[in-house]
Motif scaffolding. Structure first.
Motif, PDB file in Angstrom:
ATOM      1  N   THR A 112       0.728  -1.088   0.034  1.00  0.00           N
ATOM      2  CA  THR A 112       0.190  -0.114  -0.073  1.00  0.00           C
ATOM      3  C   THR A 112       0.970   1.158  -0.153  1.00  0.00           C
ATOM      4  O   THR A 112       2.056   1.184   0.408  1.00  0.00           O
ATOM      5  CB  THR A 112      -0.971  -0.182   1.326  1.00  0.00           C
ATOM      6  OG1 THR A 112      -0.200   0.179   2.362  1.00  0.00           O
ATOM      7  CG2 THR A 112      -1.865  -1.240   1.258  1.00  0.00           C
ATOM      8  N   ALA A 160       0.175   5.895   0.035  1.00  0.00           N
ATOM      9  CA  ALA A 160      -0.908   7.185   0.049  1.00  0.00           C
ATOM     10  C   ALA A 160      -0.163   8.450  -0.407  1.00  0.00           C
ATOM     11  O   ALA A 160       1.093   8.605  -0.348  1.00  0.00           O
ATOM     12  CB  ALA A 160      -1.414   7.144   1.563  1.00  0.00           C
ATOM     13  N   TYR A 161      -0.917   9.299  -0.888  1.00  0.00           N
ATOM     14  CA  TYR A 161      -0.332  10.276  -1.774  1.00  0.00           C
ATOM     15  C   TYR A 161      -1.531  11.584  -1.615  1.00  0.00           C
ATOM     16  O   TYR A 161      -2.740  11.059  -1.925  1.00  0.00           O
ATOM     17  CB  TYR A 161       0.059  10.194  -2.907  1.00  0.00           C
ATOM     18  CG  TYR A 161       0.401  11.296  -3.826  1.00  0.00           C
ATOM     19  CD1 TYR A 161       1.540  12.072  -3.183  1.00  0.00           C
ATOM     20  CD2 TYR A 161      -0.160  11.796  -4.982  1.00  0.00           C
ATOM     21  CE1 TYR A 161       1.796  13.247  -4.382  1.00  0.00           C
ATOM     22  CE2 TYR A 161       0.067  12.589  -5.749  1.00  0.00           C
ATOM     23  CZ  TYR A 161       1.175  13.348  -5.424  1.00  0.00           C
ATOM     24  OH  TYR A 161       1.662  14.456  -6.224  1.00  0.00           O
ATOM     25  N   GLU A 162      -1.074  12.711  -1.438  1.00  0.00           N
ATOM     26  CA  GLU A 162      -2.162  13.883  -1.431  1.00  0.00           C
ATOM     27  C   GLU A 162      -1.599  14.973  -2.206  1.00  0.00           C
ATOM     28  O   GLU A 162      -0.689  15.302  -2.193  1.00  0.00           O
ATOM     29  CB  GLU A 162      -2.483  14.329  -0.021  1.00  0.00           C
ATOM     30  CG  GLU A 162      -3.555  15.423   0.112  1.00  0.00           C
ATOM     31  CD  GLU A 162      -4.156  15.520   1.311  1.00  0.00           C
ATOM     32  OE1 GLU A 162      -4.613  16.559   1.701  1.00  0.00           O
ATOM     33  OE2 GLU A 162      -3.754  14.864   2.619  1.00  0.00           O
ATOM     34  N   LYS A 175      -7.056  12.807  -2.100  1.00  0.00           N
ATOM     35  CA  LYS A 175      -6.388  11.795  -1.545  1.00  0.00           C
ATOM     36  C   LYS A 175      -6.383  10.520  -2.229  1.00  0.00           C
ATOM     37  O   LYS A 175      -7.201   9.975  -2.765  1.00  0.00           O
ATOM     38  CB  LYS A 175      -6.738  11.548  -0.071  1.00  0.00           C
ATOM     39  CG  LYS A 175      -6.481  12.686   0.914  1.00  0.00           C
ATOM     40  CD  LYS A 175      -7.194  12.278   2.365  1.00  0.00           C
ATOM     41  CE  LYS A 175      -7.026  13.476   3.271  1.00  0.00           C
ATOM     42  NZ  LYS A 175      -7.759  13.137   4.537  1.00  0.00           N
ATOM     43  N   TYR A 229      -4.903   6.282  -2.678  1.00  0.00           N
ATOM     44  CA  TYR A 229      -4.383   5.231  -2.115  1.00  0.00           C
ATOM     45  C   TYR A 229      -4.216   4.222  -3.132  1.00  0.00           C
ATOM     46  O   TYR A 229      -5.093   3.878  -3.785  1.00  0.00           O
ATOM     47  CB  TYR A 229      -5.421   4.689  -0.711  1.00  0.00           C
ATOM     48  CG  TYR A 229      -5.705   5.910  -0.010  1.00  0.00           C
ATOM     49  CD1 TYR A 229      -4.984   6.004   1.232  1.00  0.00           C
ATOM     50  CD2 TYR A 229      -6.686   6.691  -0.049  1.00  0.00           C
ATOM     51  CE1 TYR A 229      -5.160   6.827   2.048  1.00  0.00           C
ATOM     52  CE2 TYR A 229      -7.188   7.513   0.764  1.00  0.00           C
ATOM     53  CZ  TYR A 229      -6.183   7.645   1.977  1.00  0.00           C
ATOM     54  OH  TYR A 229      -6.434   8.901   2.971  1.00  0.00           O
ATOM     55  N   HIS A 248     -13.453   0.831   0.063  1.00  0.00           N
ATOM     56  CA  HIS A 248     -13.568   2.141  -0.151  1.00  0.00           C
ATOM     57  C   HIS A 248     -14.963   2.452  -1.062  1.00  0.00           C
ATOM     58  O   HIS A 248     -14.974   3.217  -2.015  1.00  0.00           O
ATOM     59  CB  HIS A 248     -12.295   3.007  -0.813  1.00  0.00           C
ATOM     60  CG  HIS A 248     -11.207   2.792  -0.043  1.00  0.00           C
ATOM     61  ND1 HIS A 248     -10.966   3.618   0.756  1.00  0.00           N
ATOM     62  CD2 HIS A 248     -10.239   2.015  -0.187  1.00  0.00           C
ATOM     63  CE1 HIS A 248      -9.704   3.507   1.341  1.00  0.00           C
ATOM     64  NE2 HIS A 248      -9.312   2.317   0.689  1.00  0.00           N
ATOM     65  N   ILE A 308       1.149   7.838  -7.847  1.00  0.00           N
ATOM     66  CA  ILE A 308       0.973   7.104  -6.614  1.00  0.00           C
ATOM     67  C   ILE A 308       0.964   5.581  -6.901  1.00  0.00           C
ATOM     68  O   ILE A 308       1.326   4.728  -6.134  1.00  0.00           O
ATOM     69  CB  ILE A 308      -0.763   7.282  -6.089  1.00  0.00           C
ATOM     70  CG1 ILE A 308      -1.060   6.341  -5.022  1.00  0.00           C
ATOM     71  CG2 ILE A 308      -1.654   7.001  -7.277  1.00  0.00           C
ATOM     72  CD1 ILE A 308      -0.214   6.561  -3.833  1.00  0.00           C
TER      73      ILE A 308
END
Length: 211
Positions: free
Chosen positions: A12, A14-16, A21, A23, A46, A118
């Protein structure tokens, strides 16, 4: 049979960016059914996300490829994920990227860069392995020759399986098909032909991937 690179477990990342956001979820997948099941599981996880985009590559020759933008503008999500997989030289893998929209539009170029980034983060966070065809070579010999053969195995850097200790000792080696004849000849010369060698048909085996 041909060698290929894949992942050994799920990963996994994550990135914003601009309040959106992202994932990434990666998983090994040997079949399209397994890939679809993983995508469905992430979508269930999700269920409240606007987008769960995905891509997979399957087969030792990477011949099965599919991507899905899941509502993002065409070519801005699934294809960047797929290209990230291909750039890493991976197959038998599925990647899902979940996006929670932050209210600021990224534009087509921004989406492509975000999904590519991502996906790359997810792939780099996941352990990789080489899947290679390997033959099991068994050499039955007298115990008096064991030390010599073991020293040779270490000096050659060969991969060995656990030996079998009966009236005679059977040394077991894991050899790539193209090296079988060379190793067989070396063993015969090393033992002055006082060993009985058998070689099994090649089977796939996972080994740590080189960086």
């Amino acid at each position: 049979m041909q060698a290929y690179r894949t992942i050994s477990e799920k990963g996994t990342a994550a990135y914003e960016i601009q309040k959106s956001k992202f994932y990434a979820y990666t998983a090994p997948a040997a079949t399209e059914e397994q890939a679809r099941e993983f995508v469905a599981a992430i979508k269930k996880k999700h269920f409240d996300a606007r987008h769960n985009c995905s891509a997979w590559v399957l087969g030792a020759d990477s011949s099965q490829q599919k991507s899905n933008d899941d509502g993002e503008p065409g070519g801005t999500a699934g294809n960047p994920i797929l290209e990230a997989i291909k750039q890493h030289g991976l197959t038998n893998i599925v990647v899902v990227v979940t996006r929670y929209f932050g209210g600021i539009k990224l534009g087509a170029g921004g989406l492509i860069r975000a999904y590519s980034h991502i996906a790359t983060l997810g792939l780099e966070a996941t352990p990789q392995v080489e899947i290679k065809p390997v033959c099991l070579m068994a050499a039955e010999l007298d115990y008096t020759m064991l030390g010599t053969v073991e020293n040779w195995i270490r000096s050659e850097g060969l991969r060995a399986a656990p030996a079998e200790y009966l009236d005679k000792v059977t040394v077991k080696l894991l050899i790539e098909p193209q090296d079988v004849e060379k190793i067989r000849t070396n063993l015969i010369n090393l033992t002055a032909a006082r060993c009985h060698i058998t070689v099994a048909e090649p089977e796939y085996m996972a080994v740590p991937a080189e960086a």
